[in-house]
Design a protein around this motif. Structure first.
Motif: not given
Length: 612
Positions: A81-82, A100-110, A174-177, A192-202
């Motif tokens: 939970v971020a 920290e989590m948002r850019p990390l996940l976006e980089s993995k999904m790019r 909700a984005v799943h790759v 390399q797996r990350y399952f992240v809920t950025v809760a205050d940004e829904r």
């Protein structure tokens, strides 16, 4: 590169904020094709999945799928939970900064969907028109067709659920790759797996799985983690890992509703799908609302606590599901239901499926049978007893397929909650049922819910693995704040539900047999609880709650000895005093625990001391 606008135009997706979101992620992932999905696309997608060998037929109108062999369950250790506020950090939520989590996940999904389709799945995690619907809309983007098919069974899916939002921006993103599953280092230091809920940004960002709660983002990530955070942030509701049932008394015409939390392997799904015992079937009917998630709120007009199941289907564990343990579940996956089985044993020649516990013995003729990894059973070495089906193998089916589904399960109003129960599998100490009428003591009991550790190495002898409210893997914010919010939401009701703790699993210390027959007979203590709330019985007060007297339980037709009945309706004070010490250590981990909870703890401890 796909043309997102054409895909959304063709599907009638008009919400401007959703369109912006889809465009953004189409560009990030580099998807070659965009497809906006509704429930009406199910049959076509099934045919496509069969043609692509993503599914196999499992009889008429049923399907079989197999996941990557290391991708078979939710991954708690990789689930995060971020938020943007460090105060949201709890003991269990594995908090990290959103920055920290948002850019990390976006980089993995790019660029991860170059050459692939991005499916757009607009969904609603609530009965349409429910007062919590503003928090229930979401759009999952996924690269996996079988995930779409599961989402159609587990949520209400269609553009209509996002087109007409009062606030077009009020949907969960909700984005799943899936990622290259063989290269992700499952369980290694380089995982390399990350399952992240950025809760205050829904926002939900999941990378590295195509299985279950890791991939069906409306279910756990939205229905529990995001829902819990939204409920707290809005101060309006609770999102809990609770089953929800109705008990209808045909004699009086009254219906009572009970929800509750049970740690893993403590009988929650079997209880939720319970049928009345034969001796009580003429008078009582049990209705199924849900076996996994309940959202709870106080209805302003009546002042009652209300609940609803936000899901639209059942994602059940297949293992040990049979005609004795759960006939309701078996018939919810009959031929023609559209059910999907995952990681069970499969016979492509006969299109049959099997799992441990389905029948007392596996099929005698192993010709054609494949285990959950696709290996022929016939090729096994003599004496190889490894499971045919994975222990976490699943079936997925819609609520409409459940034989005893409540007629009002999809009603916008939800249902009034009469009782909240907790139940953890324990071989001693916990009686059959103990009722708690005090709000703080009821919440205290839920916060100290636990079940026996699977292995002795996980804890001290006699110590439970605590699972507060059965929500340990799904906590979205700090546990002390959670306790405060729970007290506030339920405490706002004009008529409080009664709390109770149940245990179907006491064993004889000599020969190990279960003292209570369980399954359908579990209706009997729940009927006593309803009678207690109505003032029709009084029970016997103990330091840890009110226990039925022998003559108050409806026991016609129950096969139980007087000695076993005596044991399950009594309290072992010494074991309870040991438990109180463990509970104090458990609660002391949590910051900002409300004083009402500590006062409840001290009251129970003092009552046990007085009893000793």
């Amino acid at each position: 590169m796909a043309d997102p606008d054409k895909a959304m135009d063709d599907a009638g997706l008009t919400n401007p904020r959703v369109r912006d979101y889809v465009r953004h992620w189409a560009e990030v992932t580099g998807a070659d094709r965009i497809e906006v999905v509704s429930a009406a696309d199910d049959a076509r997608l099934i045919e496509e999945a069969l043609a692509a060998k993503e599914l196999e037929p499992a009889g008429i109108g049923r399907y079989y799928s197999r996941s990557y062999h290391k991708d078979t369950a939710r991954s708690e250790e990789r689930t995060i939970v971020a938020t943007n506020n460090p105060k949201d950090k709890g003991v269990y939520n594995n908090w990290r900064p959103a920055s920290e989590m948002r850019p990390l996940l976006e980089s993995k999904m790019r660029g991860a969907l170059v050459g692939k389709t991005m499916y757009v799945v607009p969904y609603l995690m609530a009965p349409p028109g429910n007062e919590l619907a503003p928090w229930a809309a979401g759009v999952e983007l996924t690269d996996t067709r079988t995930v779409v098919l599961h989402m159609i069974r587990m949520a209400r899916v269609g553009v209509e659920f996002v087109n007409d939002l009062d606030d077009p921006d009020s949907f969960v993103r909700a984005v799943h790759v899936t990622g290259e599953l063989e290269l992700l280092g499952h369980g290694t230091p380089d995982d390399q797996r990350y399952f992240v809920t950025v809760a205050d940004e829904r926002t939900i960002l999941h990378f590295g799985s195509s299985y279950g709660g890791n991939a069906l983002l409306g279910k756990i990530a939205h229905g529990l983690r995001q829902g819990a955070y939204d409920g707290w942030d809005s101060r309006r509701f609770l999102a809990e890992q609770y089953m929800l049932i109705g008990i209808h008394d045909k004699e009086t015409g009254e219906t009572y509703h009970i929800c509750g939390g049970f740690p893993s392997a403590s009988g929650k799904t079997n209880l939720a799908m319970m049928l009345p015992p034969d001796a009580l079937g003429d008078r009582y009917h049990v209705s199924f609302y849900g076996d996994d998630i309940a959202w709870l709120w106080v209805d302003e007009e009546s002042g009652r606590l209300y609940g609803m199941n936000p899901e639209y289907g059942v994602f059940g564990v297949a293992k040990d599901t049979n005609e004795t343990t759960n006939p309701t579940a078996l018939h919810s996956v009959d031929e023609g239901t559209g059910a999907i089985f995952t990681n069970v044993a499969y016979n492509p020649q006969t299109q049959e499926v099997w799992w441990e516990g389905r029948t007392p013995e596996p099929p005698a003729d192993v010709t054609g049978w494949l285990d959950w990894m696709g290996a022929p059973i016939a090729d096994r070495e003599p004496g190889d007893t490894s499971p045919w089906a994975h222990p976490n193998s699943r079936f997925t089916t819609t609520l409409d397929n459940v034989p005893n589904i409540a007629p009002d399960y999809n009603a916008a109003s939800g249902v009034p909650i009469d009782a909240i129960i907790f139940g953890g599998r324990t071989r001693d100490r916990e009686p059959l049922i103990r009722a708690i009428s005090d709000l703080a003591e009821g919440v205290y009991d839920g916060l100290t819910l636990g079940a026996e550790a699977t292995f002795a190495a996980e804890g001290v002898e006699g110590q439970l693995r605590y699972d507060p409210m059965s929500n340990r893997p799904f906590m979205a914010y700090g546990e002390g704040d959670y306790a405060r919010h729970y007290l506030d939401v339920v405490g706002a009701a004009k008529e409080l539900p009664i709390f109770a703790h149940v245990n179907w699993f006491q064993r004889d210390p000599e020969d190990g047999h279960f003292l209570w027959p369980g399954y359908r007979e579990n209706l009997r203590p729940l009927l006593w609880l309803i009678q207690l709330k109505k003032g029709e019985v009084t029970g016997r007060q103990t330091p840890v709650g009110i226990i039925p007297t022998k003559d108050e339980l409806l026991l016609d037709g129950v096969d139980i000895t007087p000695e076993d009945l005596e044991t399950i309706l009594s309290i072992d004070v010494d074991r309870w005093k040991q438990e109180i010490g463990f509970r104090e250590e458990h609660l002391a981990q949590f910051e900002r625990m409300p004083e009402e909870i500590w006062e409840a703890h001290r009251r129970v401890a003092a009552a046990l001391d007085a009893e000793a």
